[in-house]
Design a protein around this motif. Structure first.
Motif, PDB file in Angstrom:
ATOM      1  N   ASN A   1      47.902  49.492  40.913  1.00  0.00           N
ATOM      2  CA  ASN A   1      48.707  48.265  40.933  1.00  0.00           C
ATOM      3  C   ASN A   1      48.421  47.528  42.235  1.00  0.00           C
ATOM      4  O   ASN A   1      48.415  48.145  43.294  1.00  0.00           O
ATOM      5  CB  ASN A   1      50.211  48.580  40.889  1.00  0.00           C
ATOM      6  CG  ASN A   1      50.634  49.312  39.630  1.00  0.00           C
ATOM      7  OD1 ASN A   1      50.318  50.482  39.459  1.00  0.00           O
ATOM      8  ND2 ASN A   1      51.335  48.636  38.745  1.00  0.00           N
TER       9      ASN A   1
ATOM     10  N   CYS B   1      47.977  49.190  33.818  1.00  0.00           N
ATOM     11  CA  CYS B   1      48.926  49.841  32.911  1.00  0.00           C
ATOM     12  C   CYS B   1      48.814  49.191  31.528  1.00  0.00           C
ATOM     13  O   CYS B   1      48.355  48.066  31.417  1.00  0.00           O
ATOM     14  CB  CYS B   1      50.346  49.682  33.451  1.00  0.00           C
ATOM     15  SG  CYS B   1      50.813  47.972  33.721  1.00  0.00           S
TER      16      CYS B   1
ATOM     17  N   CYS C   1      56.876  49.298  37.073  1.00  0.00           N
ATOM     18  CA  CYS C   1      55.761  49.670  36.212  1.00  0.00           C
ATOM     19  C   CYS C   1      56.084  51.055  35.672  1.00  0.00           C
ATOM     20  O   CYS C   1      55.791  52.056  36.304  1.00  0.00           O
ATOM     21  CB  CYS C   1      54.456  49.668  36.994  1.00  0.00           C
ATOM     22  SG  CYS C   1      53.050  49.965  35.915  1.00  0.00           S
TER      23      CYS C   1
ATOM     24  N   ALA D   1      47.232  45.134  37.464  1.00  0.00           N
ATOM     25  CA  ALA D   1      47.575  46.522  37.177  1.00  0.00           C
ATOM     26  C   ALA D   1      46.798  46.964  35.953  1.00  0.00           C
ATOM     27  O   ALA D   1      46.471  46.147  35.091  1.00  0.00           O
ATOM     28  CB  ALA D   1      49.073  46.662  36.924  1.00  0.00           C
TER      29      ALA D   1
ATOM     30  N   ASP E   1      51.217  48.103  29.416  1.00  0.00           N
ATOM     31  CA  ASP E   1      52.139  47.037  28.997  1.00  0.00           C
ATOM     32  C   ASP E   1      52.137  45.789  29.892  1.00  0.00           C
ATOM     33  O   ASP E   1      52.548  44.740  29.467  1.00  0.00           O
ATOM     34  CB  ASP E   1      53.565  47.579  28.818  1.00  0.00           C
ATOM     35  CG  ASP E   1      54.150  48.166  30.099  1.00  0.00           C
ATOM     36  OD1 ASP E   1      53.562  47.944  31.180  1.00  0.00           O
ATOM     37  OD2 ASP E   1      55.184  48.835  30.014  1.00  0.00           O
ATOM     38  N   LYS E   2      51.684  45.920  31.128  1.00  0.00           N
ATOM     39  CA  LYS E   2      51.610  44.789  32.078  1.00  0.00           C
ATOM     40  C   LYS E   2      52.971  44.146  32.359  1.00  0.00           C
ATOM     41  O   LYS E   2      53.039  42.990  32.762  1.00  0.00           O
ATOM     42  CB  LYS E   2      50.641  43.705  31.580  1.00  0.00           C
ATOM     43  CG  LYS E   2      49.216  44.198  31.365  1.00  0.00           C
ATOM     44  CD  LYS E   2      48.406  44.180  32.652  1.00  0.00           C
ATOM     45  CE  LYS E   2      46.937  44.476  32.404  1.00  0.00           C
ATOM     46  NZ  LYS E   2      46.660  45.873  32.074  1.00  0.00           N
ATOM     47  N   VAL E   3      54.033  44.874  32.121  1.00  0.00           N
ATOM     48  CA  VAL E   3      55.370  44.349  32.427  1.00  0.00           C
ATOM     49  C   VAL E   3      55.455  44.012  33.916  1.00  0.00           C
ATOM     50  O   VAL E   3      55.992  42.983  34.308  1.00  0.00           O
ATOM     51  CB  VAL E   3      56.475  45.367  32.040  1.00  0.00           C
ATOM     52  CG1 VAL E   3      57.807  45.001  32.684  1.00  0.00           C
ATOM     53  CG2 VAL E   3      56.647  45.407  30.532  1.00  0.00           C
ATOM     54  N   CYS E   4      54.878  44.875  34.766  1.00  0.00           N
ATOM     55  CA  CYS E   4      54.938  44.671  36.220  1.00  0.00           C
ATOM     56  C   CYS E   4      54.284  43.346  36.621  1.00  0.00           C
ATOM     57  O   CYS E   4      54.788  42.626  37.477  1.00  0.00           O
ATOM     58  CB  CYS E   4      54.286  45.837  36.949  1.00  0.00           C
ATOM     59  SG  CYS E   4      52.625  46.233  36.370  1.00  0.00           S
TER      60      CYS E   4
HETATM   61 ZN   LIG Z   1      52.650  47.972  34.952  1.00  0.00          ZN
END
Ligand SMILES: [Zn+2]
Lengths: 122, 163
Positions: free
Chosen positions: A64, A80, A100, A78, A82-85
């Motif tokens: 990240n 990850c 995340c 990032a 889902d890329k929510v962060c």
């Molecule tokens: Zn994330």
């Protein structure tokens, strides 16, 4: 299908709770002093918000990128799923977080007025 | 367990899995951890109304495990399990009071689902501040719950006698 009275009471009650909590949080917020990066429950590093910097946080394959710019913190990149962060965007107020979940990583804003007082006392 | 019951389980689990898959394809439109539309809840609502709490719980559990294994990870399984358990418990209680329509039941389920997920997120990340997401989670739970409740209500009315 008809709505019942209890349905309406329930929805209104939940909306009221959400609105009250939201207003309270907005009213109580303070600009923060630093962004604290926590991974897996452990503090990784602290980044002062008044200094523009960039850090890549890696753990195994997980990565990240945390960027501090103009007094705000955000995760710009990032890997990850889902890329929510990344979608969370900027945070700047005390108590705000970027999460995340897949990487068990949290960026949280800490230290408003209280810590300034501590700094003076030291 | 009768053959009819096994066939029913298979059908509903398959449906719930398809909806889980569809949901995993939807872009994350709210940048909040734990927020989901809860499409599989349509199947759980139907099972709850037409088969009962026990069957709904079994279908929900199998759905969570299979969806986690197929489209997620151990962690996503943990989050959705917390959401699923809490949401089903709340929905079962509200259904039992007989004072709520499917919309009310599903709204409570939606909010409980999001609350369950954020509680696990707080425990896993050890960050109490995540509680700040509660208002957003509450609103999104209501919105998703109304939508799912209306759809489930229509399905329950039409299919109840046929399965
Ligand atoms: Zn994330």
């Amino acid at each position: 299908m008809k709505l019942k009275k209890a349905d309406i009471v329930l929805v209104l009650a939940l909306l009221l709770v959400a609105a009250a909590a939201g207003i309270f949080m907005l009213a109580a917020r303070d600009a923060g002093a630093e962004a604290v990066v926590v991974q897996n429950g452990k503090e990784i590093l602290r980044m002062p918000l008044n200094e523009d910097t960039e850090e890549v946080i890696t753990r195994g394959e997980d990565s990240n990128t945390v960027v501090i710019k103009d007094g705000t913190a955000r995760v710009t990149e990032a890997n990850c799923p889902d890329k929510v962060c990344v979608h969370t965007g900027e945070i700047r107020y005390e108590g705000q977080t970027i999460v995340c979940l897949p990487h068990k990583l949290v960026v949280k804003i800490e230290g408003g007025d209280n810590q300034d007082v501590d700094a003076v006392a030291q | 367990m009768t053959t009819k019951r096994i066939a029913r389980y298979g059908l509903l689990i398959a449906l719930a899995l398809i909806l889980s898959y569809v949901e995993s394809l939807l872009p994350v439109f709210v940048a909040v951890p734990g927020v989901k539309m809860g499409l599989p809840n349509i199947v759980i609502m139907f099972a709850l109304y037409s088969l009962g709490v026990k069957d709904a719980a079994i279908i929900s559990l199998i759905r969570v495990v299979l969806a986690g294994a197929l489209f997620g990870s151990v962690f996503s399984m943990l989050y959705s399990a917390a959401g699923a358990v809490l949401s089903l418990a709340v929905m079962a209680v509200l259904l039992k009071t007989k004072r709520f329509s499917p919309v009310g039941v599903s709204v409570a389920g939606g909010v409980a689902h999001n609350a369950g997920q954020i509680i696990v997120a707080i425990l896993v990340t050890e960050t109490a501040q995540l509680i700040y997401y509660l208002p957003v989670l509450c609103i999104s739970g209501i919105a998703a719950g109304v939508l799912i409740g209306v759809v489930s209500g229509i399905i329950i009315n039409r299919l109840q006698k046929q399965i």
